[in-house]
Enzyme design. Structure first.
Site, PDB file in Angstrom:
ATOM      1  N   LYS A 172       1.012  -1.070  -0.144  1.00 40.57           N
ATOM      2  CA  LYS A 172      -0.003   0.002   0.036  1.00 40.57           C
ATOM      3  C   LYS A 172       0.682   1.101   0.070  1.00 40.57           C
ATOM      4  CE  LYS A 172      -1.000   2.721   2.794  1.00 40.57           C
ATOM      5  NZ  LYS A 172      -0.426   4.045   3.245  1.00 40.57           N
ATOM      6  N   THR A 183       5.718   5.980   1.808  1.00 43.29           N
ATOM      7  CA  THR A 183       4.930   5.510   2.811  1.00 43.29           C
ATOM      8  C   THR A 183       4.302   4.472   2.430  1.00 43.29           C
ATOM      9  OG1 THR A 183       4.313   7.807   3.570  1.00 43.29           O
ATOM     10  CG2 THR A 183       2.718   5.961   4.173  1.00 43.29           C
TER      11      THR A 183
END
Lengths: 387, 387
Positions: A172, A183
């Site tokens: 993700k 991130t």
């Protein structure tokens, strides 16, 4: 199939109620062996979330039996209480699976500076354990780790030179895609037979050429984690180079999916620097260009503003002479020897993919860094994220 | 009054047709003496516009009699032909004023990578020479150097401790406000008696504490120039510290005007770092925070997302311990010892001015860097700038 494509792995994804939307937010990946070698790379941010601190420790012995992941909260900047929450989550998984907590990695993603609602998370973990499967669990887990990702991201490869090994992955990440790692949370699984040291080299090399070449918004997260787990269930020990290539392939695939889904983006931009004196020089130049807000806005507006490329290159310490720089955009050499080249109006920037080629004319090294455009969609998404 | 406030200076602003809008785009500042000492600081970008290369040479002897400035084109990345254009412009001014071309500074601002239309510029310069005045010329010149600036920017101070000296200034700059200097052109004039070495120290110190503490969008321009000219017409030689203070005052005034007018901005953000081990550490931390796109978007959305402050601090090499960091926003200590402090909902970010205080708890140094929020207005302005 995601992380359950290789033999020896089960996974699950479930909704614990961490997300106000009620969407899935807890994922679990379990390595049933026979082996449990593992390795990982983590954010280079010095402010590290509790799950990163925990998982570094858990990986110290090169073994992992499970990874529990949650979206809906990063558990970063939460102090000793936040670390205790991570510890309790690992203990909860360990107890349910009858393994040691030190063999459980924890990953979290979401808002920084907020404690996780443990009264929701732990029952969610219990539910995930009950839902573990070798089939649909892989896709469900990939779904449960989404935050602003608009789609789940998975990749699978099978070995060909030495048949019999599968590598699966889920990830993700859609913002804070940054210098070291995005991130992002990534779990890569394989049924290859491999020791922890081999996995460690493989995951580092794979990250170096994939996630570390993505710089979407220059922001470095507190939670980035890439884990590689090997069950050994295939009984096949690949040559290390082959294993590394497979892992790099799934990581590159995930990295491209992240770029394609970057927050508010309308362009995926490849910045290729050639003629660099060193790889470090090439990376410094490419990253400087990738982080130039003015250029990223111009590309959003389909404006081949190559002057902003040169202005970004000029801020670096790389070896080059300003009057020797060449820049091409989508094949049109708009800048030659630091001055105007072909007509900028020849550049067609209407497609999503944009290629910028910068020739430093110093040495023989080259490097490509990937980024996105800067759009009002990005501004909107990130001015409204936590509120 | 701008640059014509001090005695000994004339100025003019006129429309040469460089801007499609027909707005004024050529400015001229002339030092009528009796003295002609001057100094300047320039962009640290290694890709430097032709006028920067020229003006560095012109200043080598510490003397300037005139400064000609144009908006509507940066004359950067234009190669030897662009340098010849700058040279011709200086010669044109010199000829009209019967001075040497080596005493004429040239400044340009606008789009990079495009040649200036000399057939328009030179007649414009002639017109500017004809329009020189000690009165309205100062305001007209300030008007003519605007690009995306929505207002002209000027500042004037008079000496008080040692009366008799006036310092005047004009500046432009509304984007590419960056690490060393903003994309800005600034001309500071004074009727003080001062030699070039004194002026050089004064303009460096003044820039250090004003323009170099502004980091609006992290982008470093190819054309930044700050010039300080002294006519000596007051007959008063101030103590150096007093002169430096006056110059720093007008520079700080202009820097704040630039911040208030930064492209698309809705917030002016002061990032104060205290408890730093060194000024360099404090600056590194403050600049990292000032350049964090995610934080800048959050502040645009009135979101006190202090986690993004810590994530930015964590990317630096400054001395600090993550679990000792304190962060306050507009007086509310939202982060204490790296963990949640007071309720973030207590923070009121509705005003334009936002104060972020970061305590590293290591040493006694402190530094403040100024920035703006990142808005859809910025994206729009910079995706449509050249087209």
């Amino acid at each position: 199939m995601s992380v359950t494509a290789p033999r020896g792995f089960r996974a699950a994804g479930t909704a614990a109620g961490l997300k106000p939307s009620g969407n899935p937010d807890v994922a679990l990946v379990v390595n049933d062996g026979p082996a449990d070698a593992a390795a990982g790379v983590f954010t280079r941010n010095r402010v590290q979330a509790a799950p990163v601190l925990w998982t570094r420790q858990a990986l110290a012995d090169g073994r992992l039996r499970a990874v529990v992941l949650n979206s809906g909260g990063a558990n970063a900047c939460t102090g000793p209480a936040g670390f205790a929450d991570t510890h309790a989550t690992a203990e909860h998984v360990a107890s349910a699976l009858s393994i040691g907590a030190g063999d459980v990695a924890v990953c979290s993603t979401g808002l920084i500076g907020v404690r996780l609602p443990m009264d929701l998370l732990l029952p969610g973990v219990t539910k995930a354990v009950a839902g573990l499967s070798t089939g649909a669990g892989g896709a469900e887990a990939a779904e449960a780790i989404r935050t602003t990702d608009t789609v789940a991201k998975t990749a699978v490869r099978t070995s060909t030179a030495t048949p019999g090994v599968i590598v699966g992955a889920m990830g993700k990440g859609a913002a804070m895609l940054a210098p070291s790692l995005a991130t992002m949370l990534v779990v890569v699984t394989t049924d290859a037979v491999a020791d922890a040291a081999t996995l460690d080299r493989a995951v580092r090399e794979a990250s170096r050429v994939s996630f570390e070449r993505v710089d979407s918004d220059g922001c470095l997260s507190t939670n980035d984690t890439v884990l590689l787990l090997a069950s050994g269930a295939s009984g096949v020990a690949l040559p290390e180079a082959e294993l590394t290539d497979l892992v790099a392939e799934v990581c590159t695939d995930l990295a491209q999916q992240m770029l394609g889904d970057a927050e508010g983006s309308t362009k995926t931009i490849a910045i290729q620097v050639v003629g660099a004196a060193s790889e470090a020089d090439g990376l410094e130049v490419a990253r400087s260009v990738a982080r130039n807000n003015l250029l990223k806005c111009a590309l959003y507006g389909n404006d081949p503003n190559w002057g902003r490329v040169l202005a970004a290159v000029g801020t670096t310490q790389a070896a080059f002479e300003p009057d020797a720089l060449d820049v091409s955009m989508n094949g049109v050499q708009v800048c030659r020897a630091g001055a105007p080249g072909e007509d900028r109006d020849l550049v067609d920037l209407s497609a999503r993919r944009i290629d910028i080629l910068i020739d430093l004319h110093v040495g023989g090294e080259e490097v490509t860094v990937w980024t996105n455009d800067l759009t009002d969609g990005y501004v909107h998404e990130n001015s409204a994220y936590s509120t």
